[in-house]
Motif scaffolding. Sequence first.
Motif, PDB file in Angstrom:
ATOM      1  N   CYS A  25       0.806  -1.227   0.000  1.00 18.92           N
ATOM      2  CA  CYS A  25       0.000   0.000   0.000  1.00 18.92           C
ATOM      3  C   CYS A  25       0.840   1.278   0.000  1.00 18.92           C
ATOM      4  O   CYS A  25       0.290   2.372   0.078  1.00 18.92           O
ATOM      5  CB  CYS A  25      -0.931   0.005   1.216  1.00 18.92           C
ATOM      6  SG  CYS A  25      -2.286  -1.176   1.103  1.00 18.92           S
ATOM      7  N   LEU A  26       2.151   1.169  -0.056  1.00 20.96           N
ATOM      8  CA  LEU A  26       2.991   2.362  -0.041  1.00 20.96           C
ATOM      9  C   LEU A  26       2.866   3.124  -1.356  1.00 20.96           C
ATOM     10  O   LEU A  26       2.577   2.551  -2.403  1.00 20.96           O
ATOM     11  CB  LEU A  26       4.451   1.983   0.207  1.00 20.96           C
ATOM     12  CG  LEU A  26       4.783   1.462   1.604  1.00 20.96           C
ATOM     13  CD1 LEU A  26       6.267   1.140   1.707  1.00 20.96           C
ATOM     14  CD2 LEU A  26       4.392   2.464   2.679  1.00 20.96           C
ATOM     15  N   TRP A  27       3.078   4.412  -1.285  1.00 19.53           N
ATOM     16  CA  TRP A  27       3.006   5.277  -2.454  1.00 19.53           C
ATOM     17  C   TRP A  27       4.370   5.914  -2.710  1.00 19.53           C
ATOM     18  O   TRP A  27       5.231   5.927  -1.828  1.00 19.53           O
ATOM     19  CB  TRP A  27       1.943   6.359  -2.244  1.00 19.53           C
ATOM     20  CG  TRP A  27       2.152   7.158  -0.992  1.00 19.53           C
ATOM     21  CD1 TRP A  27       2.813   8.340  -0.845  1.00 19.53           C
ATOM     22  CD2 TRP A  27       1.700   6.808   0.335  1.00 19.53           C
ATOM     23  NE1 TRP A  27       2.804   8.760   0.449  1.00 19.53           N
ATOM     24  CE2 TRP A  27       2.127   7.845   1.204  1.00 19.53           C
ATOM     25  CE3 TRP A  27       0.980   5.729   0.854  1.00 19.53           C
ATOM     26  CZ2 TRP A  27       1.844   7.820   2.566  1.00 19.53           C
ATOM     27  CZ3 TRP A  27       0.715   5.724   2.214  1.00 19.53           C
ATOM     28  CH2 TRP A  27       1.138   6.748   3.045  1.00 19.53           C
ATOM     29  N   SER A  28       4.564   6.443  -3.895  1.00 21.44           N
ATOM     30  CA  SER A  28       5.840   7.066  -4.248  1.00 21.44           C
ATOM     31  C   SER A  28       6.119   8.247  -3.321  1.00 21.44           C
ATOM     32  O   SER A  28       5.265   9.124  -3.139  1.00 21.44           O
ATOM     33  CB  SER A  28       5.795   7.546  -5.701  1.00 21.44           C
ATOM     34  OG  SER A  28       6.995   8.185  -6.056  1.00 21.44           O
ATOM     35  N   ALA A  30       6.655   7.970  -0.054  1.00 19.81           N
ATOM     36  CA  ALA A  30       6.293   7.676   1.336  1.00 19.81           C
ATOM     37  C   ALA A  30       7.555   7.483   2.173  1.00 19.81           C
ATOM     38  O   ALA A  30       8.526   6.878   1.729  1.00 19.81           O
ATOM     39  CB  ALA A  30       5.433   6.413   1.400  1.00 19.81           C
ATOM     40  N   CYS A  80      -5.706  -0.817   4.195  1.00 14.21           N
ATOM     41  CA  CYS A  80      -4.656  -0.111   3.462  1.00 14.21           C
ATOM     42  C   CYS A  80      -4.323   1.204   4.152  1.00 14.21           C
ATOM     43  O   CYS A  80      -5.225   1.998   4.432  1.00 14.21           O
ATOM     44  CB  CYS A  80      -5.099   0.159   2.036  1.00 14.21           C
ATOM     45  SG  CYS A  80      -3.897   1.063   1.047  1.00 14.21           S
ATOM     46  N   LEU A  82      -3.028   3.842   2.907  1.00 12.32           N
ATOM     47  CA  LEU A  82      -3.393   4.972   2.058  1.00 12.32           C
ATOM     48  C   LEU A  82      -4.868   5.321   2.226  1.00 12.32           C
ATOM     49  O   LEU A  82      -5.246   6.495   2.256  1.00 12.32           O
ATOM     50  CB  LEU A  82      -3.086   4.647   0.591  1.00 12.32           C
ATOM     51  CG  LEU A  82      -3.280   5.797  -0.416  1.00 12.32           C
ATOM     52  CD1 LEU A  82      -2.417   6.988  -0.015  1.00 12.32           C
ATOM     53  CD2 LEU A  82      -2.913   5.337  -1.816  1.00 12.32           C
TER      54      LEU A  82
END
Length: 271
Positions: A25-28, A30, A80, A82
């Motif tokens: 669930c990580l985003w760019s 993070a 999640c 996010l």
Amino acid sequence: GIGQVVLTIDPEDVDTAHHARTFRCLWSGAELTAYGLPPADSTSDAATPVFALRPETVLVLEPLRVFEVTAVSSSHDAGCPLQFLAQLADGTGTIGGPLLLGRMADMALRGVLERPGRPDTALAGDALRAVRADEAWLHGEALVERTEATLRNLVPRLRAWLERRAAGPESMNEVSRVSQRFGLSGRSDLVIPRDGEVPAIGELKSGKARRYGAGPTESGIAALRGAHVAQARMYGLLWSDAWLASAARGDEGPAKPGTVDLFYAQSDEAY
């Protein structure tokens, strides 16, 4: 210098599966901080250290921000991180029946701790009157009577719970702590001091423990909500970290969570 750090997860290790869910669930961009890492793996080099995550490794997402324990635990139901951050932007929503009953149960617990000699019926009435600002939810005399009857049943169970936990007069209710290290803040329902040890923590739920696999003549197996379990664990982590800091023991790695009791008052069960 170090170009990047690689964190690895063994796909066959069920005890580290929770780390895999976090990474999915990580985003760019993070930010992530890890506590309790083992020594660098043999595949590491000077520019790229490699660490195999352990079950006891603590991963802190967005470490420069401080989040409420109750808000973070909701991400376990959402599935999640996010989605959890998106929920924060939506606000807290309206007060419903379970939340209001939870507030009254908290007030009843405070009454038992602060005025142990007061009769159960009086403590139930005190708890009901303490949330008059939210009374708009209690439509009609019949609902008020049912709510008060529920509270009268809860009070003796709260007394028994405190007795089982050996909660003496020094025990405290609704105590807040903040951990900048783990980016958490929270307010614990019950804190029981222990000489030379991390305080014992109690988390009160006004409802019943959910169950699965129940037959016609058996109670089944408790199926605790992931959010409740996560909340209890984070309170243990929060208070362990606070205790280590106050004891001036220095940085000894991740704080070992103390004892945390998750108590469901309506079914009179603790885990």
